[in-house]
Write a protein that holds these residues in place. Structure first.
Motif, PDB file in Angstrom:
ATOM      1  N   PRO A 113       2.477  -4.737  -9.443  1.00 50.98           N
ATOM      2  CA  PRO A 113       1.565  -3.820  -8.738  1.00 50.98           C
ATOM      3  C   PRO A 113       0.560  -4.558  -7.854  1.00 50.98           C
ATOM      4  O   PRO A 113       0.304  -4.139  -6.718  1.00 50.98           O
ATOM      5  CB  PRO A 113       0.871  -3.076  -9.883  1.00 50.98           C
ATOM      6  CG  PRO A 113       1.891  -3.075 -10.980  1.00 50.98           C
ATOM      7  CD  PRO A 113       2.563  -4.416 -10.879  1.00 50.98           C
ATOM      8  N   GLU A 114       0.033  -5.670  -8.336  1.00 50.06           N
ATOM      9  CA  GLU A 114      -0.924  -6.385  -7.475  1.00 50.06           C
ATOM     10  C   GLU A 114      -0.204  -7.042  -6.303  1.00 50.06           C
ATOM     11  O   GLU A 114      -0.712  -7.046  -5.177  1.00 50.06           O
ATOM     12  CB  GLU A 114      -1.706  -7.446  -8.264  1.00 50.06           C
ATOM     13  CG  GLU A 114      -2.764  -8.070  -7.350  1.00 50.06           C
ATOM     14  CD  GLU A 114      -3.618  -9.138  -7.977  1.00 50.06           C
ATOM     15  OE1 GLU A 114      -3.588  -9.315  -9.210  1.00 50.06           O
ATOM     16  OE2 GLU A 114      -4.343  -9.820  -7.213  1.00 50.06           O
ATOM     17  N   VAL A 158       6.293  12.006  -5.830  1.00 49.38           N
ATOM     18  CA  VAL A 158       7.614  11.832  -6.444  1.00 49.38           C
ATOM     19  C   VAL A 158       8.288  10.575  -5.885  1.00 49.38           C
ATOM     20  O   VAL A 158       8.854   9.763  -6.624  1.00 49.38           O
ATOM     21  CB  VAL A 158       8.489  13.079  -6.207  1.00 49.38           C
ATOM     22  CG1 VAL A 158       9.947  12.792  -6.550  1.00 49.38           C
ATOM     23  CG2 VAL A 158       7.966  14.245  -7.023  1.00 49.38           C
ATOM     24  N   GLU A 159       8.199  10.433  -4.581  1.00 44.61           N
ATOM     25  CA  GLU A 159       8.838   9.250  -3.981  1.00 44.61           C
ATOM     26  C   GLU A 159       8.200   7.976  -4.522  1.00 44.61           C
ATOM     27  O   GLU A 159       8.887   7.017  -4.892  1.00 44.61           O
ATOM     28  CB  GLU A 159       8.698   9.315  -2.455  1.00 44.61           C
ATOM     29  CG  GLU A 159       9.605  10.367  -1.836  1.00 44.61           C
ATOM     30  CD  GLU A 159       9.272  10.693  -0.393  1.00 44.61           C
ATOM     31  OE1 GLU A 159      10.162  11.161   0.323  1.00 44.61           O
ATOM     32  OE2 GLU A 159       8.095  10.491   0.021  1.00 44.61           O
ATOM     33  N   TYR A 160       6.868   8.013  -4.553  1.00 44.41           N
ATOM     34  CA  TYR A 160       6.186   6.811  -5.044  1.00 44.41           C
ATOM     35  C   TYR A 160       6.519   6.560  -6.516  1.00 44.41           C
ATOM     36  O   TYR A 160       6.616   5.415  -6.952  1.00 44.41           O
ATOM     37  CB  TYR A 160       4.670   6.938  -4.829  1.00 44.41           C
ATOM     38  CG  TYR A 160       3.930   5.735  -5.358  1.00 44.41           C
ATOM     39  CD1 TYR A 160       4.236   4.456  -4.890  1.00 44.41           C
ATOM     40  CD2 TYR A 160       2.962   5.859  -6.352  1.00 44.41           C
ATOM     41  CE1 TYR A 160       3.596   3.343  -5.396  1.00 44.41           C
ATOM     42  CE2 TYR A 160       2.314   4.749  -6.852  1.00 44.41           C
ATOM     43  CZ  TYR A 160       2.635   3.487  -6.377  1.00 44.41           C
ATOM     44  OH  TYR A 160       1.999   2.378  -6.879  1.00 44.41           O
ATOM     45  N   ALA A 161       6.721   7.638  -7.282  1.00 47.23           N
ATOM     46  CA  ALA A 161       7.014   7.471  -8.706  1.00 47.23           C
ATOM     47  C   ALA A 161       8.216   6.545  -8.900  1.00 47.23           C
ATOM     48  O   ALA A 161       8.210   5.675  -9.783  1.00 47.23           O
ATOM     49  CB  ALA A 161       7.289   8.829  -9.335  1.00 47.23           C
ATOM     50  N   HIS A 162       9.222   6.699  -8.049  1.00 46.85           N
ATOM     51  CA  HIS A 162      10.415   5.862  -8.199  1.00 46.85           C
ATOM     52  C   HIS A 162      10.099   4.397  -7.896  1.00 46.85           C
ATOM     53  O   HIS A 162      10.556   3.496  -8.590  1.00 46.85           O
ATOM     54  CB  HIS A 162      11.535   6.376  -7.294  1.00 46.85           C
ATOM     55  CG  HIS A 162      12.100   7.680  -7.764  1.00 46.85           C
ATOM     56  ND1 HIS A 162      12.973   7.773  -8.826  1.00 46.85           N
ATOM     57  CD2 HIS A 162      11.880   8.956  -7.361  1.00 46.85           C
ATOM     58  CE1 HIS A 162      13.288   9.041  -9.038  1.00 46.85           C
ATOM     59  NE2 HIS A 162      12.632   9.787  -8.152  1.00 46.85           N
ATOM     60  N   LEU A 163       9.287   4.201  -6.858  1.00 49.04           N
ATOM     61  CA  LEU A 163       8.934   2.821  -6.515  1.00 49.04           C
ATOM     62  C   LEU A 163       7.999   2.225  -7.558  1.00 49.04           C
ATOM     63  O   LEU A 163       8.124   1.061  -7.947  1.00 49.04           O
ATOM     64  CB  LEU A 163       8.273   2.774  -5.129  1.00 49.04           C
ATOM     65  CG  LEU A 163       9.257   2.820  -3.972  1.00 49.04           C
ATOM     66  CD1 LEU A 163       9.419   4.216  -3.441  1.00 49.04           C
ATOM     67  CD2 LEU A 163       8.810   1.902  -2.858  1.00 49.04           C
ATOM     68  N   CYS A 164       7.061   3.059  -8.007  1.00 44.42           N
ATOM     69  CA  CYS A 164       6.050   2.588  -8.950  1.00 44.42           C
ATOM     70  C   CYS A 164       6.705   2.170 -10.268  1.00 44.42           C
ATOM     71  O   CYS A 164       6.307   1.201 -10.901  1.00 44.42           O
ATOM     72  CB  CYS A 164       5.049   3.724  -9.167  1.00 44.42           C
ATOM     73  SG  CYS A 164       3.564   3.225 -10.003  1.00 44.42           S
ATOM     74  N   GLU A 165       7.742   2.898 -10.627  1.00 46.99           N
ATOM     75  CA  GLU A 165       8.481   2.583 -11.842  1.00 46.99           C
ATOM     76  C   GLU A 165       9.086   1.175 -11.735  1.00 46.99           C
ATOM     77  O   GLU A 165       9.021   0.394 -12.677  1.00 46.99           O
ATOM     78  CB  GLU A 165       9.593   3.626 -11.959  1.00 46.99           C
ATOM     79  CG  GLU A 165      10.160   3.789 -13.324  1.00 46.99           C
ATOM     80  CD  GLU A 165      11.242   4.871 -13.271  1.00 46.99           C
ATOM     81  OE1 GLU A 165      10.895   6.049 -13.041  1.00 46.99           O
ATOM     82  OE2 GLU A 165      12.417   4.513 -13.444  1.00 46.99           O
ATOM     83  N   VAL A 166       9.637   0.879 -10.556  1.00 49.41           N
ATOM     84  CA  VAL A 166      10.219  -0.458 -10.348  1.00 49.41           C
ATOM     85  C   VAL A 166       9.120  -1.514 -10.451  1.00 49.41           C
ATOM     86  O   VAL A 166       9.281  -2.554 -11.089  1.00 49.41           O
ATOM     87  CB  VAL A 166      10.918  -0.545  -8.968  1.00 49.41           C
ATOM     88  CG1 VAL A 166      11.418  -1.951  -8.703  1.00 49.41           C
ATOM     89  CG2 VAL A 166      12.046   0.451  -8.888  1.00 49.41           C
ATOM     90  N   ASN A 176       0.806  -1.231   0.000  1.00 46.42           N
ATOM     91  CA  ASN A 176       0.000   0.000   0.000  1.00 46.42           C
ATOM     92  C   ASN A 176       0.834   1.275   0.000  1.00 46.42           C
ATOM     93  O   ASN A 176       0.441   2.262   0.607  1.00 46.42           O
ATOM     94  CB  ASN A 176      -0.889   0.071   1.252  1.00 46.42           C
ATOM     95  CG  ASN A 176      -1.984  -0.967   1.230  1.00 46.42           C
ATOM     96  OD1 ASN A 176      -2.398  -1.409   0.162  1.00 46.42           O
ATOM     97  ND2 ASN A 176      -2.459  -1.344   2.389  1.00 46.42           N
ATOM     98  N   VAL A 177       1.962   1.255  -0.672  1.00 44.34           N
ATOM     99  CA  VAL A 177       2.808   2.458  -0.600  1.00 44.34           C
ATOM    100  C   VAL A 177       2.325   3.561  -1.546  1.00 44.34           C
ATOM    101  O   VAL A 177       2.925   4.619  -1.614  1.00 44.34           O
ATOM    102  CB  VAL A 177       4.300   2.126  -0.882  1.00 44.34           C
ATOM    103  CG1 VAL A 177       4.923   1.450   0.291  1.00 44.34           C
ATOM    104  CG2 VAL A 177       4.448   1.285  -2.130  1.00 44.34           C
ATOM    105  N   PHE A 178       1.201   3.299  -2.231  1.00 42.27           N
ATOM    106  CA  PHE A 178       0.770   4.223  -3.288  1.00 42.27           C
ATOM    107  C   PHE A 178       0.071   5.488  -2.794  1.00 42.27           C
ATOM    108  O   PHE A 178       0.092   6.516  -3.439  1.00 42.27           O
ATOM    109  CB  PHE A 178      -0.177   3.496  -4.253  1.00 42.27           C
ATOM    110  CG  PHE A 178      -1.465   3.080  -3.611  1.00 42.27           C
ATOM    111  CD1 PHE A 178      -2.562   3.934  -3.603  1.00 42.27           C
ATOM    112  CD2 PHE A 178      -1.588   1.851  -2.975  1.00 42.27           C
ATOM    113  CE1 PHE A 178      -3.747   3.559  -2.996  1.00 42.27           C
ATOM    114  CE2 PHE A 178      -2.764   1.474  -2.365  1.00 42.27           C
ATOM    115  CZ  PHE A 178      -3.849   2.331  -2.370  1.00 42.27           C
ATOM    116  N   LEU A 179      -0.600   5.401  -1.649  1.00 44.58           N
ATOM    117  CA  LEU A 179      -1.481   6.501  -1.243  1.00 44.58           C
ATOM    118  C   LEU A 179      -0.648   7.732  -0.866  1.00 44.58           C
ATOM    119  O   LEU A 179       0.117   7.695   0.084  1.00 44.58           O
ATOM    120  CB  LEU A 179      -2.334   6.045  -0.055  1.00 44.58           C
ATOM    121  CG  LEU A 179      -3.615   6.837   0.172  1.00 44.58           C
ATOM    122  CD1 LEU A 179      -4.555   6.744  -1.022  1.00 44.58           C
ATOM    123  CD2 LEU A 179      -4.313   6.336   1.423  1.00 44.58           C
ATOM    124  N   PRO A 180      -0.787   8.835  -1.616  1.00 44.68           N
ATOM    125  CA  PRO A 180       0.118   9.965  -1.365  1.00 44.68           C
ATOM    126  C   PRO A 180      -0.157  10.657  -0.038  1.00 44.68           C
ATOM    127  O   PRO A 180      -1.305  10.702   0.417  1.00 44.68           O
ATOM    128  CB  PRO A 180      -0.146  10.908  -2.543  1.00 44.68           C
ATOM    129  CG  PRO A 180      -1.459  10.513  -3.102  1.00 44.68           C
ATOM    130  CD  PRO A 180      -1.702   9.078  -2.728  1.00 44.68           C
TER     131      PRO A 180
END
Ligand SMILES: Cc1cc2nc3c(=O)[nH]c(=O)nc-3n(C[C@H](O)[C@H](O)[C@H](O)COP(=O)(O)OP(=O)(O)OC[C@H]3O[C@@H](n4cnc5c(N)ncnc54)[C@H](O)[C@@H]3O)c2cc1C
Length: 1065
Positions: free
Chosen positions: A757-758, A741-749, A721-725
């Motif tokens: 993602p799931e 921005v922080e999540y963007a780096h993780l989300c990219e991975v 659940n690291v997505f919720l800004p």
């Protein structure tokens, strides 16, 4: 260390004992009977109740009269008043109701005392649990009498309670016959009562003894030939009874039973050995009982003359090779070193008297300890005690553990009692080995734990003596106070991490009361019982030890349950190979699974803790990041509305930084990022072929077990659940509180694998729906949907698009939402509803028109619709370039007369458009972040392929067009990446609305970029490119579909152009 090297068989037998012996007996000791009959001429003992087994009504009355200022003797006079036909006797024979009795008796008392007598209060006291409690000495005597094979009976003048039950506050299992006057309609001293009792016992009067406190009752019994004992006080009466019966009654040894047939030991040679040991005065019959404890090392109670001892021996039969460890254990114990050291340090331990290694005495080595008369509480809910007593017992247990852990190793000479440090690490390895040795099938939580535990070992803060099996039923208490007399079972003691003992002593808190190995407390109301919760118990310990509560308490609990699961698996394996009862073996197998699941729950909690406790991120001042100044600066016409700057005003710092590369992330987020990458490598990428195979298999419409398993791992790693800004969830109630921005780096991975993602519970459409609920949901909606979604147990979908209208224009949506009698009724036809086919899908966020006549942007509303509402019909799954994207799929769905309560409206009628804009903002940016991930992986695969693949005499990488493609892809990816990071940054500092242009730009730019990059990658791979051997084809189709989903490219292009033009005007 001899105790630590405790043999496997002993471990298993301990558990075996625990599973199949302990539970049943702890509660019903009275059920055990000797097979022979003792006691000479007497075969039955008959007890009156009031005044013999429980306090007499006369005595209760005397105290009550003093307290209530009633003339002394009033009740007693009333009791005997009227003789056979007085109200009391009539009540005993149930000739009058309780109500009538209270009235008549009350009147009588008032007449006698010449004052008003509140008889109800006396009656309540007389029948209260506090007063009507059996005398322990009598209970013990009854146990002993029955253990000798004699019968027992109650012959009571009693009455009916207002609840219709007879008044008999006794354990009926302790009596062969119960004769109650109110049931029979006859009272003592009527001879019929006695005859009835004898008849039911099948005994002659001369074979029976009768105890009563009232002369007339005794006289009647004596006249029939029954031997009588007048009870003045229970202690003296028991002594008299002992003399008559010829065997002791007052020293019933709790937790013992007759020696099991298979566990008998030669009494004669033992008696001789004891006489030599204890001296000549030790003569008399040797009494031998077996303790419920210690099937692994059978344990006996011995009474010889005035000596009471405990004998502990090796089990009979052939033992596994390491069995001789027991001798080492014995010799160590008997050398007295540890016991003496502990005793000197104030730890209550039993005194060891002798080790006998000569097998000629009883067949195996054994050792002798002094017997401490006390109580062992087997049921952790401590039935029969008051809440304050229960609390005192747990406090005493806690204190004694502190005492054990406070032993000064140097002063006690115990520095070499075990290894220093790494106790838990060694224990984990030991139990993994034990488990592997007895493994019979794959138990998923055990596999996960075997991987997880070694990776999360705590740093050992202290090295102390550890007991190794510290729990309530290894503590011997004083029978009347909460004083610990001795801590038993030191077999697993060594030097180690004391917190392992504390966690072990809390196992019962998490087990249900019906758990066969050890009854637990998880379904009990601890505050009502007065028992401290595990957390309180742990805090109590820390407070007393003067240490700070450890953060990774959940790790210790996970390990403790893992150990129990490994032990139970050993028992199960033995049951399969015939070493233990197979009838119960299957049950034990299930228990292994149950306890391993409990262990895993704690591992997951530990993951959540790590995740929750991540400190709020603070930007670093690095050359790779910069900050935006969004609105406050004066605008230059034709220029963009923000500028980048290295200026770090406090406001910007608090909102987040534009960090271009992961190295610039704050330490905790960087750690999280690196951890994510580390988890992806060994767990996610290798799982892709199997996950892909599942999506085309017959089970494709059910969740993949492997994926579920990986989800559990992710939870346990805190990657969840690291997505919720933080902007949506500033208190970090639901998420990790990362900036976009922080999540963007993780989300990219995460985007580098279609399944990631799931796995990390960061996938669409749940992410958008969670954000929607957090932002706009009512408290009820949050309570109902957020938890299952955030736990990854439920999934959701978003239903907007309709086949009959151009849905890129959300104002076109036609489905109707009509209000009827406090409900909303939905009718509509939707398609491309992603995730709706997933069996876990429980929530549909539905968009439709509530008011077709309202202004265009206020016609639409959004409702939360439970998926089990009647009227939702899935017509078919749609395919994307032939792919079904199971199990979620993309469904075409009919909503026919679907009826939901009005409370299901989100934000309010007519506000659907507003929500759609809010919801799609973060959703769009997440998709773009994933697209960067797809592209990076595609390019990485291309580079590797191009280096190794030879064509026309040189590797592909040396072919000019391939080089150009790689360069082009690299440039496009970086461009899009910077644009995505910028959009994320503007969202962080100025919010989604202000970032509308940036979001539209990335939504316009990222899908075509990913489409082109993956297309080039497919080309470089030749025919392998579009195959399912690589993820490229799937990346490509996803990127292509994302040129429609969340709105087609053109719509975003129009939006960008319009906004730009507007700004220039
Ligand atoms: C894989 C996938 C998953 C999806 N998941 C969901 C979901 O979960 N829930 C949901 O509600 N919907 C979902 N959709 C639907 C998606 O949101 C719609 O397809 C999209 O909004 C477009 O609507 P439409 O298909 O009705 O196309 P239309 O609105 O009919 O548009 C057709 C074409 O017209 C052109 N066009 C439209 N407007 C303009 C314009 N202003 N200027 C120039 N050209 C224009 C574009 O080329 C567009 O592709 C999904 C779609 C896909 C492919």
């Amino acid at each position: 260390m001899c105790l630590r090297r405790l043999l496997q068989s002993a471990q298993l037998q301990r558990a075996w004992r625990a599973v199949f012996v302990k539970h049943g007996q702890g509660r019903h000791q009275g059920a055990w009977r000797w097979t022979h009959s003792g006691g000479g001429t007497y075969k039955a003992v008959i007890f009156d109740m009031g005044g013999v087994l429980i306090p007499s009504p006369g005595r209760v009355a005397a105290e009550w009269e003093v307290q209530n200022h009633i003339p002394s003797g009033t009740i007693l006079k009333a009791l005997i008043s009227g003789g056979e036909n007085g109200p009391w006797m009539k009540f005993m024979r149930a000739e009058i109701t309780t109500e009538d009795f209270l009235q008549e008796f009350g009147r009588l008392c008032s007449e006698i005392s010449k004052t008003s007598v509140p008889l109800d209060s006396f009656f309540s006291l007389l029948t209260s649990e506090r007063v009507a409690k059996p005398f322990p000495v009598m209970t013990e005597a009854i146990t002993q009498i029955r253990a000798k094979g004699l019968q027992t009976a109650v012959l009571s003048n009693n009455f009916y309670l207002p609840n219709g039950k007879s008044f008999l506050p006794l354990d009926r299992k302790q009596f062969d016959v119960v004769v109650e006057s109110c049931l029979e309609g006859v009272c003592k001293p009527d001879a019929r009562m006695y005859k009835l009792c004898l008849e039911r016992l099948g005994r002659q009067p001369s074979e029976s003894i009768f105890l009563d406190d009232l002369g007339p009752n005794l006289k009647a019994a004596a006249s029939l030939g029954i031997h009588i004992i007048k009870v003045h006080d229970p202690e003296t009466a028991v002594k008299e009874l002992e003399t008559l019966l010829g065997f002791p009654l007052r020293m019933a040894v709790p937790n013992t039973r007759p020696v099991r047939k298979t566990m008998e030991i030669p009494k004669d040679s033992l008696e001789k050995h004891l006489k030599d040991l204890l001296g000549t005065q030790a003569t008399g019959p040797l009494e031998l009982l077996q303790f419920d404890h210690g099937q692994s090392n059978p344990t006996y109670y011995i009474r010889l003359a005035k000596h009471q001892l405990v004998l502990r021996k090796k089990p009979p039969g052939t033992l596994l090779p390491s069995a001789h460890a027991i001798e080492r254990e014995f010799s160590f114990l008997c050398s007295g070193r540890i016991m003496k050291a502990l005793a000197n340090a104030g730890v209550p331990v039993p005194k060891v008297l002798d080790l006998c290694e000569d097998p000629r005495v009883i067949g195996t080595p054994f050792y002798l300890m002094e017997y401490c008369p006390g109580l062992i509480y087997k049921d952790p809910s401590l039935p029969g005690l008051e809440p304050s007593q229960r609390r005192a017992i747990y406090t005493a247990m806690n204190r004694v553990l502190c005492k054990i852990h406070s032993v000064d190793l140097k002063a006690a000479g115990l520095e070499d009692y075990g290894k220093h440090g790494d106790y838990v690490a060694r224990q984990v390895q030991t139990w993994i080995k034990q488990y592997r040795a007895s493994e019979t099938s794959t138990i998923p939580p055990m596999e996960r734990l075997i991987e997880w535990l070694p990776l999360h070992l705590p740093r050992q803060q202290q090295t102390t003596v550890v007991h190794g099996d510290f729990r309530l039923d290894n503590v011997l208490f004083h029978p009347e106070t909460a004083k610990v007399l001795a801590v038993l079972d030191w077999e697993l003691s060594t030097l180690g991490d004391p917190l392992a003992d504390v966690a072990h002593s809390c196992l019962a808190h998490y087990l249900p009361s019906s758990f066969p190995v050890q009854p637990g407390l998880s379904d009990s109301d601890l505050s009502e019982l007065g028992i401290p919760t595990a957390e309180e118990y742990f805090r109590m310990y820390c407070l007393h030890m003067g240490i700070r509560p450890t953060e990774n308490w959940n790790f210790y609990m996970a390990f403790s349950f893992f150990r129990i699961a490994a032990i139970l698996q050993g028992v199960y394996k033995r049951s399969l190979t015939g070493h233990a009862s197979s009838a119960t073996g299957e049950q034990t197998g299930k228990l292994t699974e149950f306890t391993s699941n409990l262990a895993w729950d704690f591992a997951v909690k530990e993951g959540f803790r790590v995740f929750k406790e991540m400190p709020a991120t603070k930007p670093l001042t690095r050359s790779q990041h910069t900050r935006a100044r969004p609105q406050s600066l004066p605008r230059t016409p034709g220029m963009r509305s923000y500028v980048t700057s290295t200026d770090s005003s406090p406001a910007h710092i608090s909102k987040g930084a534009l960090v271009f590369s992961p190295e610039g992330l704050s330490a905790p987020v960087r750690e999280l990022y690196q951890w994510l990458k580390q988890v992806m490598e060994p767990h996610v990428y290798p799982a892709e072929p199997e996950l892909q195979h599942h999506q085309t298999s017959a089970e494709k419409w059910t969740p993949s077990p492997l994926l579920e398993d990986l989800k559990e791992k992710a939870k346990a790693e805190g990657l969840w659940n690291v997505f919720l800004p933080v902007e949506t969830d500033p208190e970090k109630k639901y998420g990790a509180g990362l900036t976009n921005v922080e999540y963007a780096h993780l989300c990219e991975v995460m985007g580098t694998s279609l399944y990631a993602p799931e796995i990390f519970n960061c996938s669409a459409p749940d992410t958008g729906n969670v954000e929607l609920l957090v932002r706009y949901g009512t408290e009820e909606q949050k309570a109902r949907w957020l938890i299952p979604l955030l736990e990854g147990k439920a999934r959701s979908c978003f239903a907007m698009t309709e086949p009959q209208v151009a849905s890129s224009d959300a104002t076109n949506i036609e489905s109707s939402i009509q209000e009827e009698d406090g409900f909303y009724v939905i009718n509509g036809h939707k398609w491309w509803i992603s995730g709706i086919l997933d069996p876990r899908c429980q929530l549909c966020v539905f968009m439709g028109k509530t008011d077709p006549h309202a202004p265009r942007h206020q016609q639409q509303s959004m409702l939360s619709v439970p998926m089990d509402t009647p009227g939702i019909k899935i017509i078919r799954p749609l395919t994307v370039y032939g792919l079904e994207d199971a199990p979620g799929g993309h469904g075409e769905v009919l909503f026919e007369q679907v009826c939901v309560p009005k409370e299901n409206m989100v934000l309010g009628p007519g506000r659907g458009f507003e929500i759609a804009q809010g919801r799609l903002g973060p959703g769009r940016i997440h998709h773009c972040m994933w697209l960067i991930g797809y592209s990076e992986r595609a390019l990485a695969l291309t580079k590797a392929r191009a280096k190794s693949r030879m064509a026309f005499g040189k590797p592909l990488v040396e072919q000019g067009t391939v080089l150009a493609d790689i360069a082009q892809s690299q440039v496009e990816i970086e461009q899009a990446q910077l644009l995505v990071l910028k959009a994320a940054h503007v969202m962080d500092v100025a919010g989604s609305k202000a970032a509308a242009l940036d979001i539209a730009m990335i939504k316009m730019g990222a899908p075509p970029m990913a489409y082109r990059v993956t297309d080039r990658a497919i080309q470089a791979f030749g025919a392998a490119g579009p195959s399912s051997d690589y993820p490229l084809a799937q990346f490509f189709t996803r990127a292509r579909a994302l040129r429609f989903a969340d709105g087609p490219d053109e719509v975003h292009r129009v939006a960008v152009a319009k906004m730009e033009l507007k700004r220039c005007s």
